[in-house]
Design a protein around this motif. Structure first.
Motif, PDB file in Angstrom:
ATOM      1  N   ILE A   1       0.312  -3.260  -6.232  1.00  0.00           N
ATOM      2  CA  ILE A   1       0.923  -2.035  -5.806  1.00  0.00           C
ATOM      3  C   ILE A   1      -0.588  -1.643  -5.229  1.00  0.00           C
ATOM      4  CG2 ILE A   1       1.778  -0.004  -5.980  1.00  0.00           C
ATOM      5  CD1 ILE A   1       4.288  -0.813  -7.038  1.00  0.00           C
ATOM      6  N   ALA A   2      -1.389  -0.986  -4.200  1.00  0.00           N
ATOM      7  CA  ALA A   2      -2.371   0.047  -3.926  1.00  0.00           C
ATOM      8  C   ALA A   2      -1.466   1.025  -3.782  1.00  0.00           C
ATOM      9  CB  ALA A   2      -2.800  -0.557  -3.039  1.00  0.00           C
ATOM     10  N   PHE A   3      -2.110   1.399  -5.283  1.00  0.00           N
ATOM     11  CA  PHE A   3      -1.663   3.574  -5.213  1.00  0.00           C
ATOM     12  C   PHE A   3      -3.120   4.260  -5.199  1.00  0.00           C
ATOM     13  CE2 PHE A   3      -0.685   6.500  -8.464  1.00  0.00           C
ATOM     14  CZ  PHE A   3      -0.349   7.294  -8.071  1.00  0.00           C
ATOM     15  N   HIS A   4      -3.032   5.086  -4.024  1.00  0.00           N
ATOM     16  CA  HIS A   4      -3.564   6.080  -3.499  1.00  0.00           C
ATOM     17  C   HIS A   4      -4.156   7.607  -4.624  1.00  0.00           C
ATOM     18  CE1 HIS A   4      -5.502   9.356  -1.840  1.00  0.00           C
ATOM     19  NE2 HIS A   4      -7.483   9.266  -1.242  1.00  0.00           N
TER      20      HIS A   4
ATOM     21  N   GLY B   1       0.709  -1.214   0.263  1.00  0.00           N
ATOM     22  CA  GLY B   1       0.328   0.041  -0.022  1.00  0.00           C
ATOM     23  C   GLY B   1       1.171   1.525  -0.437  1.00  0.00           C
ATOM     24  N   MET B   2       0.789   2.290  -0.744  1.00  0.00           N
ATOM     25  CA  MET B   2       1.340   3.302  -0.802  1.00  0.00           C
ATOM     26  C   MET B   2       0.332   5.164  -0.926  1.00  0.00           C
ATOM     27  SD  MET B   2       3.861   2.315  -3.780  1.00  0.00           S
ATOM     28  CE  MET B   2       5.107   3.551  -3.304  1.00  0.00           C
ATOM     29  N   MET B   3       0.606   6.044   0.189  1.00  0.00           N
ATOM     30  CA  MET B   3      -0.002   6.606   0.370  1.00  0.00           C
ATOM     31  C   MET B   3       0.547   8.231   0.193  1.00  0.00           C
ATOM     32  SD  MET B   3      -3.091   7.521   1.309  1.00  0.00           S
ATOM     33  CE  MET B   3      -4.063   8.835   1.901  1.00  0.00           C
ATOM     34  N   SER B   4      -0.372   8.594  -0.403  1.00  0.00           N
ATOM     35  CA  SER B   4       0.485  10.055   0.017  1.00  0.00           C
ATOM     36  C   SER B   4      -0.298  11.116   1.021  1.00  0.00           C
ATOM     37  CB  SER B   4       1.478  10.758  -1.105  1.00  0.00           C
ATOM     38  OG  SER B   4       1.659  12.665  -0.966  1.00  0.00           O
ATOM     39  N   GLY B   5      -0.304  11.764   1.742  1.00  0.00           N
ATOM     40  CA  GLY B   5      -1.469  12.443   2.450  1.00  0.00           C
ATOM     41  C   GLY B   5      -1.770  14.204   2.431  1.00  0.00           C
ATOM     42  N   THR B   6      -2.677  14.384   2.923  1.00  0.00           N
ATOM     43  CA  THR B   6      -2.858  15.604   2.988  1.00  0.00           C
ATOM     44  C   THR B   6      -1.863  15.968   3.879  1.00  0.00           C
ATOM     45  OG1 THR B   6      -4.614  15.502   4.122  1.00  0.00           O
ATOM     46  CG2 THR B   6      -5.358  15.943   1.766  1.00  0.00           C
ATOM     47  N   SER B   7      -1.347  16.426   4.083  1.00  0.00           N
ATOM     48  CA  SER B   7       0.091  16.240   5.400  1.00  0.00           C
ATOM     49  C   SER B   7       1.339  16.864   4.103  1.00  0.00           C
ATOM     50  CB  SER B   7       0.118  15.994   6.155  1.00  0.00           C
ATOM     51  OG  SER B   7       0.168  14.433   6.105  1.00  0.00           O
ATOM     52  N   LEU B   8       1.170  16.486   2.796  1.00  0.00           N
ATOM     53  CA  LEU B   8       1.893  16.454   1.875  1.00  0.00           C
ATOM     54  C   LEU B   8       3.515  16.774   2.748  1.00  0.00           C
ATOM     55  CD1 LEU B   8       0.777  19.533   0.265  1.00  0.00           C
ATOM     56  CD2 LEU B   8       0.374  17.071  -0.207  1.00  0.00           C
ATOM     57  N   ASP B   9       3.888  15.432   3.177  1.00  0.00           N
ATOM     58  CA  ASP B   9       5.310  15.809   3.973  1.00  0.00           C
ATOM     59  C   ASP B   9       5.918  14.329   3.007  1.00  0.00           C
ATOM     60  OD1 ASP B   9       3.160  13.197   5.276  1.00  0.00           O
ATOM     61  OD2 ASP B   9       4.402  13.169   6.858  1.00  0.00           O
ATOM     62  N   GLY B  10       5.123  12.978   2.869  1.00  0.00           N
ATOM     63  CA  GLY B  10       6.019  12.327   1.500  1.00  0.00           C
ATOM     64  C   GLY B  10       5.241  11.284   1.751  1.00  0.00           C
ATOM     65  N   VAL B  11       5.143   9.784   0.959  1.00  0.00           N
ATOM     66  CA  VAL B  11       4.342   8.811   0.615  1.00  0.00           C
ATOM     67  C   VAL B  11       5.869   8.060   1.840  1.00  0.00           C
ATOM     68  CG1 VAL B  11       4.973   7.629  -1.003  1.00  0.00           C
ATOM     69  CG2 VAL B  11       5.290   9.704  -1.760  1.00  0.00           C
ATOM     70  N   ASP B  12       3.697   6.890   2.003  1.00  0.00           N
ATOM     71  CA  ASP B  12       4.321   5.864   3.088  1.00  0.00           C
ATOM     72  C   ASP B  12       4.113   4.837   1.735  1.00  0.00           C
ATOM     73  OD1 ASP B  12       4.867   7.245   5.711  1.00  0.00           O
ATOM     74  OD2 ASP B  12       2.232   7.881   5.509  1.00  0.00           O
ATOM     75  N   ALA B  13       4.760   3.666   2.411  1.00  0.00           N
ATOM     76  CA  ALA B  13       4.926   2.363   1.797  1.00  0.00           C
ATOM     77  C   ALA B  13       5.472   1.251   2.866  1.00  0.00           C
ATOM     78  CB  ALA B  13       5.803   1.943   0.820  1.00  0.00           C
ATOM     79  N   ALA B  14       4.036  -0.008   2.787  1.00  0.00           N
ATOM     80  CA  ALA B  14       3.852  -0.953   3.881  1.00  0.00           C
ATOM     81  C   ALA B  14       3.100  -1.894   3.338  1.00  0.00           C
ATOM     82  CB  ALA B  14       2.705  -0.196   5.097  1.00  0.00           C
ATOM     83  N   LEU B  15       3.586  -2.904   3.960  1.00  0.00           N
ATOM     84  CA  LEU B  15       3.397  -5.063   3.263  1.00  0.00           C
ATOM     85  C   LEU B  15       2.215  -4.758   4.037  1.00  0.00           C
ATOM     86  CD1 LEU B  15       7.086  -5.852   1.600  1.00  0.00           C
ATOM     87  CD2 LEU B  15       4.663  -5.589   0.758  1.00  0.00           C
TER      88      LEU B  15
ATOM     89  N   ARG C   1       6.377  -2.141 -13.386  1.00  0.00           N
ATOM     90  CA  ARG C   1       5.728  -3.992 -14.203  1.00  0.00           C
ATOM     91  C   ARG C   1       5.025  -4.426 -13.114  1.00  0.00           C
ATOM     92  NH1 ARG C   1      12.036  -4.723 -16.682  1.00  0.00           N
ATOM     93  NH2 ARG C   1      11.995  -3.332 -18.464  1.00  0.00           N
ATOM     94  N   ARG C   2       4.326  -3.667 -12.202  1.00  0.00           N
ATOM     95  CA  ARG C   2       3.012  -4.744 -10.803  1.00  0.00           C
ATOM     96  C   ARG C   2       2.125  -4.423 -11.798  1.00  0.00           C
ATOM     97  NH1 ARG C   2       6.337  -5.251  -6.355  1.00  0.00           N
ATOM     98  NH2 ARG C   2       7.529  -3.604  -7.260  1.00  0.00           N
ATOM     99  N   ARG C   3       0.850  -5.325 -10.850  1.00  0.00           N
ATOM    100  CA  ARG C   3      -0.327  -4.867 -11.113  1.00  0.00           C
ATOM    101  C   ARG C   3       0.000  -3.901  -9.991  1.00  0.00           C
ATOM    102  NH1 ARG C   3      -3.203  -9.974  -9.166  1.00  0.00           N
ATOM    103  NH2 ARG C   3      -1.903  -9.853  -8.048  1.00  0.00           N
ATOM    104  N   VAL C   4      -1.621  -2.190 -11.012  1.00  0.00           N
ATOM    105  CA  VAL C   4      -1.708  -1.204  -9.785  1.00  0.00           C
ATOM    106  C   VAL C   4      -3.128  -0.766  -9.999  1.00  0.00           C
ATOM    107  CG1 VAL C   4      -1.361   0.823  -9.671  1.00  0.00           C
ATOM    108  CG2 VAL C   4       0.801  -0.697  -9.949  1.00  0.00           C
ATOM    109  N   VAL C   5      -3.788  -1.357  -8.505  1.00  0.00           N
ATOM    110  CA  VAL C   5      -5.366  -1.096  -8.151  1.00  0.00           C
ATOM    111  C   VAL C   5      -4.962   0.615  -7.852  1.00  0.00           C
ATOM    112  CG1 VAL C   5      -6.836  -1.291  -6.406  1.00  0.00           C
ATOM    113  CG2 VAL C   5      -5.189  -3.519  -7.236  1.00  0.00           C
TER     114      VAL C   5
END
Length: 366
Positions: free
Chosen positions: A84-87, A6-20, A114-118
């Motif tokens: 990959i789940a991409f917000h 999962g990959m998340m860039s939130g409204t605080s605009l500080d960066g990208v989180d990634a977690a399995l 080169r991966r499936r992305v939701v």
């Protein structure tokens, strides 16, 4: 079980989180490694300049390319991820008007990694009449179910308060059979959270946040400003409901004449007051309030919540969860649900008329 990133860039605009997360889209099998990629000052400035913009606006293509490149860079360090789940980056959210806009093309990310992305998790919910937000509540139900299984929680209703740029609360009953079951979840945005505090620090001190709540702890809240803030019609609207990051611009304007410390203290008091106002919409009092997101690192916020609310308040780490990565983990779990055709939102979380499975799936060669 599928190993999803999962990959998340939130409204605080500080960066990208990634977690399995290992999951079948219903239960959580386990949590994997995670990482954070900070945005540089220049990158954050590009995203700030595009806030409030729709796809055709100037500056949006540059912001979208930045989002795609930063996510691809981080995703390459996770070769074990099966999908990959991409917000994407929310730039504008107007569910009763133009819809919702998350910058970033999942198809481009699929080609780059080169991966499936939701991706594009919110659009279908809005198209069907929902608010498109918040989407994390179904995952909060899964987290409560997991915490019960680990012996960290009793099987009774609990609330999760996520404090990102905007605050949102999820009331969940882990005793329900599924998150979309009637009475399992209720969720809504409570009000502004870190966004106005971060904007204040950026404008006054060129800092990204009020680290630890140091400035707010040194100030005194203006109770008249907080009282006026609570008169906003949003608080009288029944749940579910959602907010755009900048919907409460008047609050920032109201504290403009205060010192940095008093302004920060006032914004913290407004945050706590908005959460207290939201409690009246919950089906029953939760056994405790578990706080996640960046706001839980702010000691002034945590103290204000504890003093204002009638139930115990604790960071989600108290039940074995990671409050910094919960949203990224949520989209990993939601991505698997999309792959399986399971609902990711429902009438009591976004107001959509019936449980809704949104999202798009892109493959590397599309």
């Amino acid at each position: 079980m599928i190993r999803a990133l999962g990959m998340m860039s939130g409204t605080s605009l500080d960066g990208v989180d990634a977690a399995l997360v290992d999951t079948d889209g219903i239960r959580i099998g386990g949590f994997g490694r995670h990482a954070f990629r900070a945005y540089s000052d220049n990158e954050a400035a590009v995203l700030h300049a595009a806030l409030g913009s729709w796809p055709e606006a100037e500056g949006v293509p540059e912001a979208a390319r930045l989002v795609e490149a930063s996510h691809a860079d981080l995703a390459r360090s996770y070769p074990e991820a099966e999908l990959i789940a991409f917000h994407g980056q929310t730039l504008a959210h107007d569910p009763r008007g133009r819809g919702t806009h998350q910058a970033g093309d999942g198809a481009a990310l699929a080609r780059a990694t080169r991966r499936r992305v939701v991706w594009d998790f919110r659009t279908e919910d809005v198209r069907q009449g929902g608010e498109g937000a918040p989407l994390v509540p179904f995952f909060h139900w899964a987290c409560a179910d997991w915490a019960v299984g680990q012996g960290h929680l009793p099987r009774e209703p609990v609330a999760f308060l996520n404090l990102g740029g905007v605050g949102n609360i999820s009331w969940v009953d882990p005793g329900a059979a599924a998150p979309e079951a009637p009475g399992a979840c209720l969720a809504f945005d409570t009000g502004p959270a870190n966004a106005p505090i971060n904007d204040l620090m950026r404008a006054r001190l060129r800092a990204s946040c009020d680290e630890g709540g140091r400035h707010a702890q040194a100030g005194t809240a203006d109770t008249a400003i907080v009282a006026a803030f609570l008169e906003h019609p949003y608080f009288a609207r029944p749940a579910p409901k959602s907010l755009d990051r900048d919907q409460f611009r008047g609050l920032a304007e109201a504290v403009a004449g205060l010192s940095v410390a008093d302004a920060a203290a006032t914004l913290v008091a407004a945050l706590a007051a908005s959460v207290a106002a939201g409690l009246e919409w919950l089906p029953s009092p939760p056994s405790q309030l578990l706080v996640c997101g960046g706001g839980r690192h702010n000691c002034a916020i945590m103290a204000a919540l504890s003093q204002t609310l009638p139930m115990p308040v604790a960071p989600v780490e108290a039940v074995g969860l990671d409050g910094d990565m919960l949203e990224a983990q949520a989209f990993a779990w939601l991505g698997v649900r999309v792959m399986r055709g399971l609902p990711i939102s429902g009438p009591a979380t976004t107001g959509v008329p019936a449980p809704c499975c949104g999202g798009r799936i892109s493959h590397p060669r599309t």
